[in-house]
Scaffold this motif. Structure first.
Motif, PDB file in Angstrom:
ATOM      1  N   PHE A  62     -26.348  98.281  58.426  1.00 11.32           N
ATOM      2  CA  PHE A  62     -26.583  96.899  57.769  1.00 11.32           C
ATOM      3  C   PHE A  62     -27.961  96.857  57.119  1.00 11.32           C
ATOM      4  CE2 PHE A  62     -28.310  92.678  58.179  1.00 11.32           C
ATOM      5  CZ  PHE A  62     -27.017  91.810  57.825  1.00 11.32           C
ATOM      6  N   CYS A  63     -28.908  97.311  57.652  1.00  5.81           N
ATOM      7  CA  CYS A  63     -30.444  97.173  56.982  1.00  5.81           C
ATOM      8  C   CYS A  63     -30.543  98.035  55.740  1.00  5.81           C
ATOM      9  CB  CYS A  63     -31.295  97.622  57.864  1.00  5.81           C
ATOM     10  SG  CYS A  63     -31.679  96.482  59.236  1.00  5.81           S
ATOM     11  N   ALA A  64     -29.722  99.161  55.673  1.00  6.88           N
ATOM     12  CA  ALA A  64     -29.734  99.858  54.570  1.00  6.88           C
ATOM     13  C   ALA A  64     -29.063  99.342  53.462  1.00  6.88           C
ATOM     14  CB  ALA A  64     -29.015 101.406  54.959  1.00  6.88           C
ATOM     15  N   ALA A  65     -27.742  98.806  53.666  1.00  6.57           N
ATOM     16  CA  ALA A  65     -26.870  98.372  52.547  1.00  6.57           C
ATOM     17  C   ALA A  65     -27.406  96.960  52.087  1.00  6.57           C
ATOM     18  CB  ALA A  65     -25.567  97.716  53.309  1.00  6.57           C
ATOM     19  N   LEU A  66     -28.304  96.133  52.838  1.00  8.62           N
ATOM     20  CA  LEU A  66     -28.948  94.970  52.230  1.00  8.62           C
ATOM     21  C   LEU A  66     -30.446  95.212  51.904  1.00  8.62           C
ATOM     22  CD1 LEU A  66     -27.122  92.408  54.521  1.00  8.62           C
ATOM     23  CD2 LEU A  66     -26.853  93.052  52.207  1.00  8.62           C
ATOM     24  N   GLN A  67     -30.918  96.468  52.179  1.00 10.78           N
ATOM     25  CA  GLN A  67     -32.252  96.754  51.816  1.00 10.78           C
ATOM     26  C   GLN A  67     -33.363  95.797  52.446  1.00 10.78           C
ATOM     27  OE1 GLN A  67     -32.881  97.417  47.546  1.00 10.78           O
ATOM     28  NE2 GLN A  67     -30.853  98.102  47.396  1.00 10.78           N
ATOM     29  N   ILE A  68     -33.107  95.466  53.763  1.00 14.06           N
ATOM     30  CA  ILE A  68     -33.796  94.928  54.517  1.00 14.06           C
ATOM     31  C   ILE A  68     -34.613  95.581  55.624  1.00 14.06           C
ATOM     32  CG2 ILE A  68     -32.446  92.713  54.153  1.00 14.06           C
ATOM     33  CD1 ILE A  68     -31.595  92.981  57.120  1.00 14.06           C
ATOM     34  N   GLU A  69     -35.700  94.986  56.199  1.00 10.60           N
ATOM     35  CA  GLU A  69     -36.667  95.613  57.082  1.00 10.60           C
ATOM     36  C   GLU A  69     -36.336  95.291  58.507  1.00 10.60           C
ATOM     37  OE1 GLU A  69     -41.267  96.659  58.057  1.00 10.60           O
ATOM     38  OE2 GLU A  69     -40.727  95.464  55.934  1.00 10.60           O
ATOM     39  N   HIS A  70     -36.065  93.825  58.525  1.00  9.52           N
ATOM     40  CA  HIS A  70     -36.000  93.446  59.953  1.00  9.52           C
ATOM     41  C   HIS A  70     -34.602  92.523  60.109  1.00  9.52           C
ATOM     42  CE1 HIS A  70     -40.250  93.725  60.599  1.00  9.52           C
ATOM     43  NE2 HIS A  70     -40.569  93.315  59.527  1.00  9.52           N
ATOM     44  N   LEU A  71     -33.973  93.117  61.273  1.00  6.63           N
ATOM     45  CA  LEU A  71     -32.655  92.142  61.507  1.00  6.63           C
ATOM     46  C   LEU A  71     -32.826  91.868  62.919  1.00  6.63           C
ATOM     47  CD1 LEU A  71     -29.637  91.524  61.495  1.00  6.63           C
ATOM     48  CD2 LEU A  71     -29.300  93.788  62.089  1.00  6.63           C
ATOM     49  N   LEU A  72     -32.459  90.360  63.193  1.00  8.25           N
ATOM     50  CA  LEU A  72     -32.711  89.881  64.669  1.00  8.25           C
ATOM     51  C   LEU A  72     -31.069  89.209  64.677  1.00  8.25           C
ATOM     52  CD1 LEU A  72     -34.224  88.975  66.969  1.00  8.25           C
ATOM     53  CD2 LEU A  72     -34.798  86.878  65.742  1.00  8.25           C
ATOM     54  N   MET A  73     -30.756  89.596  65.785  1.00 11.27           N
ATOM     55  CA  MET A  73     -29.299  89.074  66.379  1.00 11.27           C
ATOM     56  C   MET A  73     -29.459  88.226  67.529  1.00 11.27           C
ATOM     57  SD  MET A  73     -26.231  92.095  65.107  1.00 11.27           S
ATOM     58  CE  MET A  73     -27.329  93.119  66.205  1.00 11.27           C
ATOM     59  N   ILE A  74     -28.956  87.081  67.626  1.00 14.04           N
ATOM     60  CA  ILE A  74     -29.087  86.339  68.674  1.00 14.04           C
ATOM     61  C   ILE A  74     -27.667  85.870  69.048  1.00 14.04           C
ATOM     62  CG2 ILE A  74     -31.530  85.810  68.280  1.00 14.04           C
ATOM     63  CD1 ILE A  74     -30.730  83.012  67.702  1.00 14.04           C
ATOM     64  N   ASN A  75     -27.522  85.262  70.288  1.00 11.69           N
ATOM     65  CA  ASN A  75     -26.335  84.379  70.598  1.00 11.69           C
ATOM     66  C   ASN A  75     -26.308  83.245  69.910  1.00 11.69           C
ATOM     67  OD1 ASN A  75     -25.569  82.271  72.805  1.00 11.69           O
ATOM     68  ND2 ASN A  75     -24.249  83.979  72.907  1.00 11.69           N
ATOM     69  N   ASP A  76     -25.035  82.893  69.580  1.00 14.64           N
ATOM     70  CA  ASP A  76     -24.816  81.642  68.784  1.00 14.64           C
ATOM     71  C   ASP A  76     -25.345  80.372  69.429  1.00 14.64           C
ATOM     72  OD1 ASP A  76     -22.768  81.670  70.615  1.00 14.64           O
ATOM     73  OD2 ASP A  76     -21.261  80.927  68.965  1.00 14.64           O
ATOM     74  N   PHE A  77     -25.321  80.379  70.643  1.00 15.18           N
ATOM     75  CA  PHE A  77     -25.585  79.155  71.388  1.00 15.18           C
ATOM     76  C   PHE A  77     -27.087  79.118  71.692  1.00 15.18           C
ATOM     77  CE2 PHE A  77     -25.727  75.525  74.297  1.00 15.18           C
ATOM     78  CZ  PHE A  77     -24.905  74.634  73.622  1.00 15.18           C
ATOM     79  N   SER A  78     -27.735  80.306  71.766  1.00 17.36           N
ATOM     80  CA  SER A  78     -29.071  80.168  71.878  1.00 17.36           C
ATOM     81  C   SER A  78     -29.822  79.719  70.387  1.00 17.36           C
ATOM     82  CB  SER A  78     -29.728  81.680  71.960  1.00 17.36           C
ATOM     83  OG  SER A  78     -29.277  82.160  73.268  1.00 17.36           O
ATOM     84  N   ALA A  79     -29.244  79.978  69.519  1.00 11.36           N
ATOM     85  CA  ALA A  79     -29.526  79.646  68.105  1.00 11.36           C
ATOM     86  C   ALA A  79     -29.398  78.099  67.869  1.00 11.36           C
ATOM     87  CB  ALA A  79     -28.655  80.011  66.942  1.00 11.36           C
ATOM     88  N   MET A  80     -28.051  77.526  68.676  1.00  6.34           N
ATOM     89  CA  MET A  80     -27.892  75.999  68.706  1.00  6.34           C
ATOM     90  C   MET A  80     -28.935  75.282  69.661  1.00  6.34           C
ATOM     91  SD  MET A  80     -25.741  73.409  68.143  1.00  6.34           S
ATOM     92  CE  MET A  80     -23.906  74.187  67.721  1.00  6.34           C
ATOM     93  N   ALA A  81     -29.552  75.970  70.606  1.00  3.93           N
ATOM     94  CA  ALA A  81     -30.217  75.241  71.509  1.00  3.93           C
ATOM     95  C   ALA A  81     -31.714  75.594  70.683  1.00  3.93           C
ATOM     96  CB  ALA A  81     -30.570  76.050  72.702  1.00  3.93           C
ATOM     97  N   LEU A  82     -32.242  76.205  70.422  1.00  9.50           N
ATOM     98  CA  LEU A  82     -33.243  76.523  69.443  1.00  9.50           C
ATOM     99  C   LEU A  82     -33.224  75.440  68.307  1.00  9.50           C
ATOM    100  CD1 LEU A  82     -34.243  79.998  68.872  1.00  9.50           C
ATOM    101  CD2 LEU A  82     -35.386  78.279  70.105  1.00  9.50           C
ATOM    102  N   GLY A  83     -31.979  75.080  67.739  1.00  9.67           N
ATOM    103  CA  GLY A  83     -31.896  74.143  66.541  1.00  9.67           C
ATOM    104  C   GLY A  83     -32.512  72.575  67.170  1.00  9.67           C
ATOM    105  N   MET A  84     -32.210  72.496  68.435  1.00 12.13           N
ATOM    106  CA  MET A  84     -32.701  71.159  69.131  1.00 12.13           C
ATOM    107  C   MET A  84     -34.137  70.849  68.649  1.00 12.13           C
ATOM    108  SD  MET A  84     -29.980  70.333  70.189  1.00 12.13           S
ATOM    109  CE  MET A  84     -29.112  71.178  68.513  1.00 12.13           C
ATOM    110  N   THR A  85     -35.004  71.921  68.501  1.00 10.75           N
ATOM    111  CA  THR A  85     -36.523  71.766  68.444  1.00 10.75           C
ATOM    112  C   THR A  85     -36.754  71.215  67.150  1.00 10.75           C
ATOM    113  OG1 THR A  85     -36.968  73.939  67.895  1.00 10.75           O
ATOM    114  CG2 THR A  85     -36.670  73.535  70.232  1.00 10.75           C
ATOM    115  N   ARG A  86     -36.088  71.273  66.019  1.00 13.79           N
ATOM    116  CA  ARG A  86     -35.968  70.730  64.919  1.00 13.79           C
ATOM    117  C   ARG A  86     -35.215  69.698  64.344  1.00 13.79           C
ATOM    118  NH1 ARG A  86     -39.535  74.706  62.303  1.00 13.79           N
ATOM    119  NH2 ARG A  86     -40.508  75.882  63.926  1.00 13.79           N
TER     120      ARG A  86
END
Length: 320
Positions: free
Chosen positions: A86-110
């Protein structure tokens, strides 16, 4: 960092955006069926924004399911992610994968003004955990903790799979019908999109009524239009959500407030606000007083999962 990209990937759609100045920019929704994998979808997104490969330095993807290791297979679509490729195909240095509901919960802070409706009044207690619960394809449950350094920690769990609680004779009768149809009855079996349909069928069976509707959307529309039986479904859904949310507050000590997220409840928000949710939420016998003064909000933000992915990326790598 040069530039950051965030994604919230479901079974049917993948939402992408740039994360810049702690805000979402250029949100685009792509159909997962149109691409063989997330690399091709993100490449198409970048092309649409006039950005070449390599323009993005960091990516955070919110993925449905437990995330660990360097290989992730999506449970609800044909995509897979292998970190190095994935990182090679898109030429990116950092990839972070998180659970979708963890992302939902963090979204409550904004959340911004106008992106939540008050269900129960109260004041969140500083330093105490908040509960995030969301009915959508399933029932997500997470705990949000504020840390002393201003960062946020999400404790993911599988609270959607707890036993469905029973709090009245009517609910006991409905539970029996659901048990006959499903076997073990989880909260998610009722408190989700498909759960709305399962509850409708159980009420029809119990009351000897014909089953007219075949989709959750049709049930919601009929309830809002004043059909009595569909209205009962929305009311019972709301009451059961209150019981499950209240149970979680007692378990977690979540006096930091309760956020009701997900795509199901906002479809009948006005009916929900007038429902028996609040009564069921605090109906805990000798511990009912514990729920007094705990604020509950219905989240109406359009892309909280994407925003939460941005918060996670920022906390991990300092992306801005």
């Amino acid at each position: 960092m040069k530039l950051a990209l965030v994604g919230d990937i479901g079974g049917t759609n993948a939402r992408f955006a740039l994360w810049r100045d702690e805000q979402l920019q250029a949100v685009q929704v792509l159909a997962t069926a149109d691409f063989p994998g997330p690399e091709q979808a993100i490449a198409a997104y970048l092309h649409a924004q006039g950005l070449p490969l390599g323009a993005v330095d960091a990516v955070c993807l919110a993925c449905a399911g437990p995330v660990s290791g360097d290989l992730f297979r999506f449970t609800n679509n044909h995509w897979r992610i292998e970190r190095a490729a994935f990182c090679a195909a898109l030429q990116i240095e950092h990839l972070l994968m998180i659970n979708d509901f963890s992302a939902m919960a963090l979204g409550m802070t904004r959340l911004r003004d106008g992106e939540r409706l008050q269900v129960c009044p109260g004041e969140a207690q500083a330093g105490r955990p908040a509960l995030v619960i969301g009915a959508g394809t399933g029932l997500g449950v997470g705990t949000l903790l504020g840390l002393e350094d201003g960062r946020w920690l999400v404790l993911p769990g599988e609270g959607g799979h707890v036993d469905l609680p029973v709090g009245s004779p009517r609910e006991a009768e409905l539970w029996q019908v659901l048990h006959q149809q499903l076997g073990h009855v989880r909260a998610e079996d009722v408190l989700s999109g498909n759960g709305l349909l399962a509850l409708y069928r159980a009420i029809c069976t119990l009351d000897g009524q014909p089953q007219v509707h075949s989709t959750p959307a049709a049930i919601s529309a009929a309830g809002l239009a004043g059909e009595p039986l569909a209205g009962q479904v929305l009311e019972q859904f709301s009451r059961w959500l209150g019981r499950v949310a209240g149970n979680n507050v007692l378990t977690l000590g979540a006096r930091g407030g309760v956020y009701i997220a997900g795509g199901v409840v906002p479809r009948f928000a006005e009916r929900f606000l007038a429902s028996g949710f609040a009564k069921s939420f605090s109906d805990k016998g000798c511990m009912s007083h514990y729920l007094d003064g705990i604020p509950v909000w219905l989240v109406t933000a359009e892309y909280p999962g994407l925003t939460g992915a941005g918060v996670a990326l920022q906390q991990a790598y300092g992306a801005d």
